[in-house]
Structures are given as C-alpha cells and as structure tokens.
Design a protein around this motif. Structure first.
Motif, PDB file in Angstrom:
ATOM      1  N   LYS A  80      37.458 -24.949 -27.379  1.00 38.91           N
ATOM      2  CA  LYS A  80      36.655 -24.299 -26.869  1.00 38.91           C
ATOM      3  C   LYS A  80      35.252 -25.420 -26.998  1.00 38.91           C
ATOM      4  O   LYS A  80      35.430 -25.377 -25.907  1.00 38.91           O
ATOM      5  CB  LYS A  80      36.598 -23.333 -27.532  1.00 38.91           C
ATOM      6  N   ALA A  81      34.740 -25.311 -28.312  1.00 40.40           N
ATOM      7  CA  ALA A  81      33.843 -26.262 -28.249  1.00 40.40           C
ATOM      8  C   ALA A  81      33.417 -27.477 -26.963  1.00 40.40           C
ATOM      9  O   ALA A  81      33.355 -28.091 -26.878  1.00 40.40           O
ATOM     10  CB  ALA A  81      33.186 -26.032 -29.430  1.00 40.40           C
ATOM     11  N   ARG A  83      36.000 -28.618 -25.500  1.00 41.10           N
ATOM     12  CA  ARG A  83      35.705 -28.861 -23.887  1.00 41.10           C
ATOM     13  C   ARG A  83      34.897 -28.463 -23.013  1.00 41.10           C
ATOM     14  O   ARG A  83      34.852 -28.344 -22.126  1.00 41.10           O
ATOM     15  CB  ARG A  83      37.577 -27.462 -24.123  1.00 41.10           C
ATOM     16  N   LEU A  84      34.047 -27.158 -23.532  1.00 44.02           N
ATOM     17  CA  LEU A  84      32.842 -27.200 -23.047  1.00 44.02           C
ATOM     18  C   LEU A  84      32.105 -28.136 -22.829  1.00 44.02           C
ATOM     19  O   LEU A  84      31.026 -28.903 -22.037  1.00 44.02           O
ATOM     20  CB  LEU A  84      32.026 -25.965 -23.766  1.00 44.02           C
ATOM     21  N   ASP A  87      32.938 -30.773 -20.134  1.00 47.30           N
ATOM     22  CA  ASP A  87      32.983 -30.054 -19.385  1.00 47.30           C
ATOM     23  C   ASP A  87      31.506 -30.460 -18.370  1.00 47.30           C
ATOM     24  O   ASP A  87      31.561 -30.227 -17.915  1.00 47.30           O
ATOM     25  CB  ASP A  87      33.312 -28.646 -19.127  1.00 47.30           C
TER      26      ASP A  87
END
Length: 191
Positions: A80-81, A83-84, A87
């Motif tokens: 999650k970290a 991918r943030l 992006d």
C-alpha cells in the motif's frame, strides 16, 4: 548513466532468454542497488531518474504476483505504501525528483523484505534456482519435515527422502534411484 542502465537491462533480458536460475526478484534488487547502494553512481539527469522510477513501478507490479495467499498484513501495508508513492508523478526539480526516487526505492525494498520474510521470494545469495530450471533441487531447504520424511525447498518444491519431488504446480517427479546392478555369471568358454 544511460549506458549503465542499458547494460543492466540487456543482462536481465539475456538471462531470461537462456533460462537462467535468476528469479524475478534479481532484477528488482539490481534496480534497488542503483538507488540505495552507497557506492552506486549518482543519477545525474532527470531522464535517468524517470527511467529508474518507471522501472521500480514495473517491478512493483511484478512483485504483486508473488504475494502469498492469504496475504500477510505486513505485506499488504508495504504494498500500500509503495503503490501510493508509485502513483505520484515525479516532482519537477532534480533534488525533489531524487528524494522521491529514494523514497520509492525504500518502499519497494520493504516490499521485497516482507516477501522474503514470508518465503515468497528467495533471500539467499546466490539465489536459489526457480522451479522452471533443471537444477531446481539445488535450492536451499526452507523447512525440514522429518516426521513425514520430506523437506520444503526455498522455491516451494517438496523433496522426499527417497529423492522424489512434488512441485508447487502439483506435478510429481519420480525418485532418482540408482539402477540395479546386472548380475553377470561365469562366461561360457567356447572352443
């Protein structure tokens, strides 16, 4: 710097073509070394930084396929970290772009670390051969199950004490037993 990046890419593709024992994690670690290794040359152009960010984004997508089922919370948080950060567009300005690249590399490194801790990625040096290679039985033992007479290798193969194997795909590999000796009797003498 573009020349060095091209050599790494060429080496990676040639290894994939000839069926090397390198796993998908080896190129990720090479890219991370370009950013995180203290002795790595400094990426001095904005194009080099953009190229490495794109490469890290691609690696992150490849790593998503290695996530064990069910995924562990630590792995989910690391993805999650990462991918943030992946992006986010690369900031303008060389210093800001390098900071963003370093943060993304550290986040992808955490993903690799968590996948290694979960046993989904080989952490051995040199890397264990993958299941697709002929020498897949050369992988290191991850867990020994003496009660049932088998060992789980780093690449997910179960090797039984009789040398038979069960691949992660479910395919059975017959044991490799020595051939029996052929009994030879006294030879008849012919005149």
């Amino acid at each position: 710097m573009n020349l060095r990046l091209s050599r790494v890419t060429i080496r990676r593709r040639s290894a994939e073509v000839v069926g090397s024992s390198r796993s998908f994690a080896a190129p990720v670690r090479e890219t991370l070394a370009l950013v995180l290794d203290e002795n790595a040359p400094i990426l001095d152009s904005d194009q080099d930084i953009d190229d490495v960010v794109l490469r890290l984004r691609g690696h992150l997508m490849e790593l998503g396929h290695a996530t064990p089922e069910p995924p562990r919370p630590a792995i989910e948080e690391a993805f999650k970290a990462a991918r943030l950060l992946a992006d986010i567009d690369v900031p303008t300005g060389h210093v800001q772009a390098r900071v963003h690249l370093r943060q993304l590399a550290e986040a992808v490194n955490l993903v690799i670390t968590e996948l290694t801790n979960a046993g989904a990625v080989c952490g051995h040096q040199p890397e264990c051969p993958s299941v697709e290679n002929r020498d897949f039985q050369a992988a290191q033992v991850r867990v020994r199950h003496s009660e049932i007479g088998c060992s789980e290798l780093c690449n997910g193969v179960l090797v039984f004490d009789d040398t038979g194997c069960l691949l992660p795909s479910g395919k059975v590999v017959d044991p490799r037993r020595p051939l029996p000796l052929v009994a030879s009797g006294p030879k008849a003498v012919t005149s």
